[in-house]
Design a protein around this motif. Structure first.
Motif, PDB file in Angstrom:
ATOM      1  N   LEU A 105       0.804  -1.227   0.000  1.00 54.21           N
ATOM      2  CA  LEU A 105       0.000   0.000   0.000  1.00 54.21           C
ATOM      3  C   LEU A 105       0.840   1.283   0.000  1.00 54.21           C
ATOM      4  O   LEU A 105       0.558   2.188  -0.793  1.00 54.21           O
ATOM      5  CB  LEU A 105      -0.995  -0.024   1.161  1.00 54.21           C
ATOM      6  CG  LEU A 105      -2.130  -1.046   0.996  1.00 54.21           C
ATOM      7  CD1 LEU A 105      -2.974  -1.118   2.261  1.00 54.21           C
ATOM      8  CD2 LEU A 105      -2.982  -0.711  -0.211  1.00 54.21           C
ATOM      9  N   ALA A 108       2.274   1.678  -3.460  1.00 55.52           N
ATOM     10  CA  ALA A 108       1.255   2.148  -4.397  1.00 55.52           C
ATOM     11  C   ALA A 108       1.020   3.646  -4.223  1.00 55.52           C
ATOM     12  O   ALA A 108       0.902   4.387  -5.205  1.00 55.52           O
ATOM     13  CB  ALA A 108      -0.049   1.384  -4.187  1.00 55.52           C
ATOM     14  N   TYR A 109       0.986   4.102  -2.986  1.00 49.93           N
ATOM     15  CA  TYR A 109       0.785   5.530  -2.723  1.00 49.93           C
ATOM     16  C   TYR A 109       1.931   6.365  -3.313  1.00 49.93           C
ATOM     17  O   TYR A 109       1.693   7.400  -3.924  1.00 49.93           O
ATOM     18  CB  TYR A 109       0.675   5.778  -1.219  1.00 49.93           C
ATOM     19  CG  TYR A 109       0.482   7.228  -0.873  1.00 49.93           C
ATOM     20  CD1 TYR A 109      -0.759   7.831  -1.037  1.00 49.93           C
ATOM     21  CD2 TYR A 109       1.538   8.002  -0.395  1.00 49.93           C
ATOM     22  CE1 TYR A 109      -0.947   9.169  -0.739  1.00 49.93           C
ATOM     23  CE2 TYR A 109       1.358   9.343  -0.089  1.00 49.93           C
ATOM     24  CZ  TYR A 109       0.115   9.922  -0.263  1.00 49.93           C
ATOM     25  OH  TYR A 109      -0.055  11.244   0.023  1.00 49.93           O
ATOM     26  N   GLY A 122       0.642   2.324  -9.941  1.00 55.77           N
ATOM     27  CA  GLY A 122       0.211   2.556  -8.573  1.00 55.77           C
ATOM     28  C   GLY A 122      -1.255   2.217  -8.372  1.00 55.77           C
ATOM     29  O   GLY A 122      -1.644   1.653  -7.348  1.00 55.77           O
ATOM     30  N   ALA A 126      -2.497  -0.745  -5.928  1.00 58.52           N
ATOM     31  CA  ALA A 126      -3.429  -0.449  -4.841  1.00 58.52           C
ATOM     32  C   ALA A 126      -4.672  -1.330  -4.930  1.00 58.52           C
ATOM     33  O   ALA A 126      -5.134  -1.873  -3.921  1.00 58.52           O
ATOM     34  CB  ALA A 126      -3.814   1.027  -4.869  1.00 58.52           C
TER      35      ALA A 126
END
Length: 156
Positions: A105, A108-109, A122, A126
């Protein structure tokens, strides 16, 4: 071999049997295993790519590329082993699978914060991580893996 020494077929999902009390492997468990395997393969592919680029690059980037590539390949083992454990209905495999999703996570951010082609990557990461987390904490998955909640252990 006597009758006492013969063992019955293993059908306990907590012990890794193939058929649990409710039948075969739940679709949610198979989907969670597939997502973990997908992430592991993506990490391994990225590691091989970094290794090749690092090894063929100039001497300044060689050490960084090789080190990063080897690190990604080793990190790929965690979701791959978790995926195998999930497919075999091993209770221990949910922990590494959940840890992998939680680690994905923030990655991905950070990809979503980039101003490049990393944004679609991303978004995909996510979505995969959140979907895998939902599948992994689902009661059907927990039951199939033989995981009991706090205070629900059987007395000895």
């Amino acid at each position: 071999m006597s009758a006492e020494q013969k063992s019955a077929p293993d059908t306990d999902p907590a012990a890794g049997g193939t058929d649990g009390p409710v039948g075969g492997r739940p679709a949610r468990l198979a989907a969670a295993a597939a997502l973990c395997a997908l992430e592991g393969c993506a990490l391994a592919a990225g590691g091989v790519w970094m290794l090749v680029v690092g090894a063929t690059g100039d001497s300044g980037d060689r050490q960084t590329g090789v080190t990063g590539g080897i690190t990604l390949i080793v990190l790929a083992l965690l979701p791959l082993l978790a995926a195998r454990g999930l497919l075999m209905r091993r209770g221990w495999s949910r922990g590494p699978a959940v840890i992998t999703q939680i680690m994905a996570l923030p990655v991905a951010y950070s990809l979503l914060q980039a101003d490049s082609l990393a944004i679609p990557a991303g978004i995909v990461l996510a979505v995969v991580a959140i979907a895998a987390l939902v599948l992994l904490v689902n009661p059907a998955t927990t039951k199939a893996l033989g995981i009991k909640g706090p205070g629900r252990a059987e007395p000895k």
